[in-house]
Design a protein around this motif. Structure first.
Motif, short mmCIF file in Angstrom:
data_model
loop_
_atom_site.label_atom_id
_atom_site.label_comp_id
_atom_site.label_asym_id
_atom_site.label_seq_id
_atom_site.Cartn_x
_atom_site.Cartn_y
_atom_site.Cartn_z
N UNK A 277 -46.67 18.33 -18.50
CA UNK A 277 -47.86 18.22 -17.67
C UNK A 277 -48.71 17.09 -18.22
N UNK A 278 -49.11 16.18 -17.36
CA UNK A 278 -49.94 15.05 -17.74
C UNK A 278 -51.26 15.57 -18.30
N UNK A 279 -51.67 15.09 -19.48
CA UNK A 279 -52.87 15.58 -20.14
C UNK A 279 -54.15 15.14 -19.43
N UNK A 280 -54.09 14.06 -18.64
CA UNK A 280 -55.30 13.59 -17.98
C UNK A 280 -55.50 14.18 -16.59
N UNK A 281 -54.43 14.25 -15.80
CA UNK A 281 -54.62 14.72 -14.43
C UNK A 281 -53.78 15.94 -14.06
N UNK A 282 -52.99 16.47 -15.01
CA UNK A 282 -52.25 17.70 -14.77
C UNK A 282 -50.99 17.57 -13.96
N UNK A 283 -50.66 16.35 -13.51
CA UNK A 283 -49.43 16.17 -12.73
C UNK A 283 -48.21 16.41 -13.61
N UNK A 284 -47.09 16.70 -12.98
CA UNK A 284 -45.86 17.02 -13.70
C UNK A 284 -44.94 15.81 -13.85
N UNK A 285 -44.27 15.73 -14.99
CA UNK A 285 -43.24 14.72 -15.26
C UNK A 285 -41.97 15.45 -15.67
N UNK A 286 -40.83 14.97 -15.21
CA UNK A 286 -39.54 15.54 -15.57
C UNK A 286 -38.66 14.42 -16.11
N UNK A 287 -37.93 14.71 -17.18
CA UNK A 287 -36.95 13.76 -17.69
C UNK A 287 -35.89 14.54 -18.46
N UNK A 288 -34.79 13.88 -18.75
CA UNK A 288 -33.66 14.53 -19.41
C UNK A 288 -33.45 13.90 -20.78
N UNK A 289 -33.19 14.74 -21.79
CA UNK A 289 -32.88 14.29 -23.15
C UNK A 289 -31.56 14.94 -23.57
N UNK A 290 -31.01 14.45 -24.69
CA UNK A 290 -29.77 15.08 -25.16
C UNK A 290 -30.09 16.40 -25.86
N UNK A 291 -29.06 17.19 -26.11
CA UNK A 291 -29.26 18.53 -26.66
C UNK A 291 -29.65 18.53 -28.13
N UNK A 292 -29.69 17.38 -28.76
CA UNK A 292 -30.07 17.30 -30.17
C UNK A 292 -31.57 17.04 -30.36
#
Length: 115
Positions: A61-76
């Motif tokens: 959740x964006x700390x300034x306006x509360x909008x959502x961000x999604x992204x993918x990372x590796x399992x490590x």
């Protein structure tokens, strides 16, 4: 002095696309795109979900306006829920078009102390 353009955040649109609905309205983004076509968005990790291919989808959740961000990372990854992160977001050469912005990195620190 060159005036930098403000951009509209993609968070509302990304969340709507992932949820399968169209966004009702997009808020004005409080960030300015820098000379490299990127901006930093402070956020808080709200959730993490393992994918079938061994990756982890991160929801912030964006700390300034509360909008959502999604992204993918590796399992490590050592990201944790409620971590404060600085998201590096690429405007993809179109600062006036928020629909193609994407998170390219998340900066964070565990065990860091403020001086």
């Amino acid at each position: 002095m060159r005036k930098l353009n403000k951009i509209i955040t993609t968070a509302a649109m990304v969340a709507a696309i992932l949820a399968g609905t169209a966004p009702k309205a997009a808020a004005q983004c409080p960030y300015t795109v820098g000379p490299l076509g990127r901006y930093i968005a402070p956020a808080i990790v709200q959730g993490m979900t393992a994918t079938d291919d061994g990756a982890v989808e991160v929801w912030c959740a964006d700390a300034l306006d509360g909008d959502d961000w999604y992204f993918v990372v590796d399992d490590k990854t050592d990201l944790r829920i409620y971590d404060r992160v600085d998201l590096v977001v690429d405007a993809n050469g179109t600062p006036e078009d928020f629909s193609d912005d994407k998170v390219i990195d998340a900066l964070y620190c565990h065990g860091c102390t403020e001086d």
